[in-house]
Each structure stands twice: as C-alpha cells, then as structure tokens.
Design an enzyme around this catalytic site. Sequence first.
Site, mmCIF file in Angstrom:
data_model
loop_
_atom_site.group_PDB
_atom_site.id
_atom_site.type_symbol
_atom_site.label_atom_id
_atom_site.label_comp_id
_atom_site.label_asym_id
_atom_site.label_seq_id
_atom_site.Cartn_x
_atom_site.Cartn_y
_atom_site.Cartn_z
ATOM 1 N N ASP A 1 -26.461 101.540 9.540
ATOM 2 C CA ASP A 1 -26.515 102.191 8.239
ATOM 3 C C ASP A 1 -25.331 101.692 7.409
ATOM 4 O OD1 ASP A 1 -27.247 104.245 6.254
ATOM 5 O OD2 ASP A 1 -25.393 105.216 6.926
ATOM 6 N N ASP B 1 -23.733 103.221 3.705
ATOM 7 C CA ASP B 1 -22.829 104.198 3.107
ATOM 8 C C ASP B 1 -22.556 105.353 4.060
ATOM 9 O OD1 ASP B 1 -21.204 105.407 1.287
ATOM 10 O OD2 ASP B 1 -22.745 105.856 -0.182
#
Length: 257
Positions: free
Chosen positions: A10, A12
């Site tokens: 992932d 952010d």
Amino acid sequence: MKSYRGVFLDLDGTLFKGNEVIPGAVEFVNRLEDEGIPFLYLTNNSSRTPEQVAEKLRGFGYPAEPEQVVTTALAAAAWLKEEMNSPAVYVIGEEGLIRAVEEAGCRIVDEDPEAVVVGLDRQFTYEKMKKACLAIRAGARFIGTNADRALPTEEGFLPGSGSLSMAIAASTGVSPFFIGKPEAVIMRYALKTLGTKAEETLVVGDNLDTDILAGIRGGMDTLLVLTGVSTEEDLEKTDIRPTYVVRQLADWSLQQI
C-alpha cells in the site's frame, strides 16, 4: 517465519504520509529489491497513471517503475475488457482512469454506454451525474473504482471516489460493483500481474478495512503496519485479523521475509 515470493505494498500511510516518507519504509522496499523478491505498489487512487505514481514514489526515494504500479483504474479497465469485451463506457474520472479504459480497447462515449465507470473526479458536476444516472437506469452496468468515501489530504478528509458512486447509487437505486480494495477483484489482477500465487504473497498496508481485508478476501497473508489509519485500539474492536502486526516497517526488516 514463512517465506514469500511476492509482496503487495500500500502507499499512503504505509510508505509515506502526505509529503513525508515514513521512517524505515524505503529501507524495507530496498531490501525486497536487494533480495530479489518481486513487489507491486497497490493504490485505490484511480486519478493518476502508473507513470505518475512511479514518479512520485521515486521522488520519495523508492525504487519504482510504472510496471510495478497497480491502480484501481488498471484493474477496472482489465475487468471491462475481460468480463464485458471492452464495451462502450461513460467515464467519470481523471487522466489515470480515462487512459486505462482507452488502452483496454473501450470506446468512451457520452451517450448510450454499456457501462458507467466512476472514479475520483475533482471536476464532478451535476451534468456528469445526470448522464451517469440516465445511463444506469437504461441498463448500463455500474462500476466503481473503489468505495473510499473520504480521501485523506493535508487539508483534511476530502470527498473520495466512493462518495461520488454513492451519490449516483442514491439516485438510481443501483449499487455499484466495486473493483478496488477491500474487494478481491484488484487482488486477482495484481496476482496475475506479479505472477505469484495467493498463498505465497504478502499484503502490506496500514488500513484494516481496505488493505488487510482485501488480502484476506484474496486468500493472502497480511502485514498491518501501525503508521497510518488503523491503530492498536482498532484491532481490539474488529474481527479483521491480520497475519502479522508491526508498529513500523523498520521492525519487520529484522525478520526473515
């Protein structure tokens, strides 16, 4: 400790926050590259192209090429091509989604589409909503890139792609078919792209409700890092159970992947 042949990362909250790199994250990704473990960057953001995402990551110091980036735009476009044979599409979205849909061989139209695809669109208008609603009521398939209703920014939480889809759903009474995390659709696309099996792939993320749930639904082990959205308190209140939990990726770098 189980060995993995591939890793999904992932962005952010896991690798960076706003304009700041999360400590230890660059070293973690560099270690994956040094040990020859393939990895992909997975994002629910449909607005940017893979080239733009890779450029941003390189600016933070991460090794990143466009082919290492999987966006909801790419996964949605692939689904349209495979499941609907590249139909005529009405698109609510920005450059990343528009380009992905075009490259999948779909014809982008304003009238009589076979599918309506909704992503993040910061130029969203009543006119766009009207066209989408009319098309869906006429029988067009309703696709949402992701269900995220809020988008974290330095200004605070702004309306996300999911909020636009939900507005259209409220008017039409038709629920969108979502592609992005936590749905398994994007995870199947990512596995196909990386060329690994679910049981040998690790999903790394900061959000129990998106990253970790997507990994679980995709049949993969998961690593929750407590540097973003989800907290230790959240873990105590949910049935979503990650395989591993660390405070930051620097802690995991001491272990054998």
